[in-house]
Scaffold this motif. Sequence first.
Motif, PDB file in Angstrom:
ATOM      1  N   SER B  35      61.655  77.309  30.799  1.00 28.57           N
ATOM      2  CA  SER B  35      60.402  76.655  30.404  1.00 28.57           C
ATOM      3  C   SER B  35      60.227  76.715  28.892  1.00 28.57           C
ATOM      4  O   SER B  35      59.575  75.852  28.308  1.00 28.57           O
ATOM      5  CB  SER B  35      59.213  77.287  31.111  1.00 28.57           C
ATOM      6  OG  SER B  35      59.245  78.673  30.978  1.00 28.57           O
ATOM      7  N   HIS B  38      61.302  73.599  27.072  1.00 33.68           N
ATOM      8  CA  HIS B  38      60.509  72.371  27.077  1.00 33.68           C
ATOM      9  C   HIS B  38      59.620  72.229  25.852  1.00 33.68           C
ATOM     10  O   HIS B  38      59.481  71.137  25.331  1.00 33.68           O
ATOM     11  CB  HIS B  38      59.649  72.303  28.337  1.00 33.68           C
ATOM     12  CG  HIS B  38      60.394  71.835  29.517  1.00 33.68           C
ATOM     13  ND1 HIS B  38      61.361  72.587  30.112  1.00 33.68           N
ATOM     14  CD2 HIS B  38      60.336  70.692  30.204  1.00 33.68           C
ATOM     15  CE1 HIS B  38      61.857  71.915  31.121  1.00 33.68           C
ATOM     16  NE2 HIS B  38      61.254  70.756  31.197  1.00 33.68           N
ATOM     17  N   THR B  41      61.517  70.964  22.522  1.00 36.96           N
ATOM     18  CA  THR B  41      62.229  69.695  22.604  1.00 36.96           C
ATOM     19  C   THR B  41      61.286  68.530  22.872  1.00 36.96           C
ATOM     20  O   THR B  41      61.574  67.420  22.453  1.00 36.96           O
ATOM     21  CB  THR B  41      63.306  69.734  23.684  1.00 36.96           C
ATOM     22  OG1 THR B  41      62.730  70.213  24.878  1.00 36.96           O
ATOM     23  CG2 THR B  41      64.443  70.609  23.278  1.00 36.96           C
ATOM     24  N   LYS B  42      60.194  68.764  23.562  1.00 34.30           N
ATOM     25  CA  LYS B  42      59.276  67.645  23.834  1.00 34.30           C
ATOM     26  C   LYS B  42      58.153  67.594  22.807  1.00 34.30           C
ATOM     27  O   LYS B  42      57.949  66.566  22.145  1.00 34.30           O
ATOM     28  CB  LYS B  42      58.689  67.757  25.246  1.00 34.30           C
ATOM     29  CG  LYS B  42      59.557  67.149  26.312  1.00 34.30           C
ATOM     30  CD  LYS B  42      60.701  68.064  26.675  1.00 34.30           C
ATOM     31  CE  LYS B  42      61.589  67.465  27.719  1.00 34.30           C
ATOM     32  NZ  LYS B  42      62.724  68.373  27.985  1.00 34.30           N
ATOM     33  N   PRO B  82      66.975  64.637  24.015  1.00 35.93           N
ATOM     34  CA  PRO B  82      67.397  64.993  25.380  1.00 35.93           C
ATOM     35  C   PRO B  82      68.824  65.524  25.433  1.00 35.93           C
ATOM     36  O   PRO B  82      69.123  66.403  26.242  1.00 35.93           O
ATOM     37  CB  PRO B  82      67.286  63.680  26.155  1.00 35.93           C
ATOM     38  CG  PRO B  82      66.425  62.819  25.353  1.00 35.93           C
ATOM     39  CD  PRO B  82      66.632  63.212  23.948  1.00 35.93           C
ATOM     40  N   ALA B  85      68.779  69.099  24.286  1.00 35.19           N
ATOM     41  CA  ALA B  85      68.131  69.906  25.331  1.00 35.19           C
ATOM     42  C   ALA B  85      69.087  70.149  26.480  1.00 35.19           C
ATOM     43  O   ALA B  85      69.168  71.266  27.019  1.00 35.19           O
ATOM     44  CB  ALA B  85      66.871  69.202  25.824  1.00 35.19           C
ATOM     45  N   ASN B  86      69.855  69.121  26.857  1.00 36.08           N
ATOM     46  CA  ASN B  86      70.832  69.271  27.942  1.00 36.08           C
ATOM     47  C   ASN B  86      71.889  70.300  27.572  1.00 36.08           C
ATOM     48  O   ASN B  86      72.243  71.167  28.391  1.00 36.08           O
ATOM     49  CB  ASN B  86      71.467  67.900  28.203  1.00 36.08           C
ATOM     50  CG  ASN B  86      72.364  67.909  29.405  1.00 36.08           C
ATOM     51  OD1 ASN B  86      72.262  68.796  30.236  1.00 36.08           O
ATOM     52  ND2 ASN B  86      73.246  66.949  29.490  1.00 36.08           N
ATOM     53  N   ALA B  89      70.396  73.823  27.662  1.00 39.45           N
ATOM     54  CA  ALA B  89      70.195  74.248  29.053  1.00 39.45           C
ATOM     55  C   ALA B  89      71.518  74.664  29.674  1.00 39.45           C
ATOM     56  O   ALA B  89      71.592  75.658  30.413  1.00 39.45           O
ATOM     57  CB  ALA B  89      69.565  73.110  29.857  1.00 39.45           C
TER      58      ALA B  89
END
Lengths: 89, 132
Positions: B35, B38, B41-42, B82, B85-86, B89
Amino acid sequence: MIENAAYFAFACFALAMLMNLWKIVTAPDIADRILALDTMFINAIALMVLYGLALGTEMFFEAAMIIAMLGFVSTVAYARFILRGNIIE
Amino acid sequence: MASLFEFLVAAFLVMAGIFGIVGSYGLIKLNDPMSRLHAPTKATTLGVGGVLLASLLHAAVFEEHVSIHELMITLFLFLTAPITANFIAKVHIHRQETRETMPPAGEDDHWATHDKPEDEERRSAGRPDAAQ
């Protein structure tokens, strides 16, 4: 009004950058460190564009563009190195 | 009319500042690493988007030249956020989680990022540079 709003945004992004720096120092794992570095790049872009807006020059957009590209490439290279032990196989 | 645009630029700047600070505060506040991913990145990307919109509007209205640079930076950031972020992750999944500790993957029996390249030898045997 624009001046005061720009000062507010400057303060916000400067504080955000300090928090990223704190996270880089105290991060428990390397994924958090990569994430904090990536966020720092994005905040640096925001600060540069704000500075260009405050001065009214166009000079900073090229620099911001270069920082955006470098930030993306270095984040992907770092993550790739941690994942595979190699950047280009 | 100018005061309307002035208000709009100031509103964009204030919103951008709030988004930026929320994103970075979430980075140090949230507990779970997934979490935590998020918030920056957003929210931070949206904050930069706000600053770039304000800059675009400011240049178009008050300095009377339309510049496309801001739009390019916005497009680039919104396309690449994105992807980074990928990648982050995936780094987290491969360093912290195993196949057993991940939540159930729905109709498959494991998450695709934990796929073992079992046919790698067979695949590399067919390649011309795999002779040595």
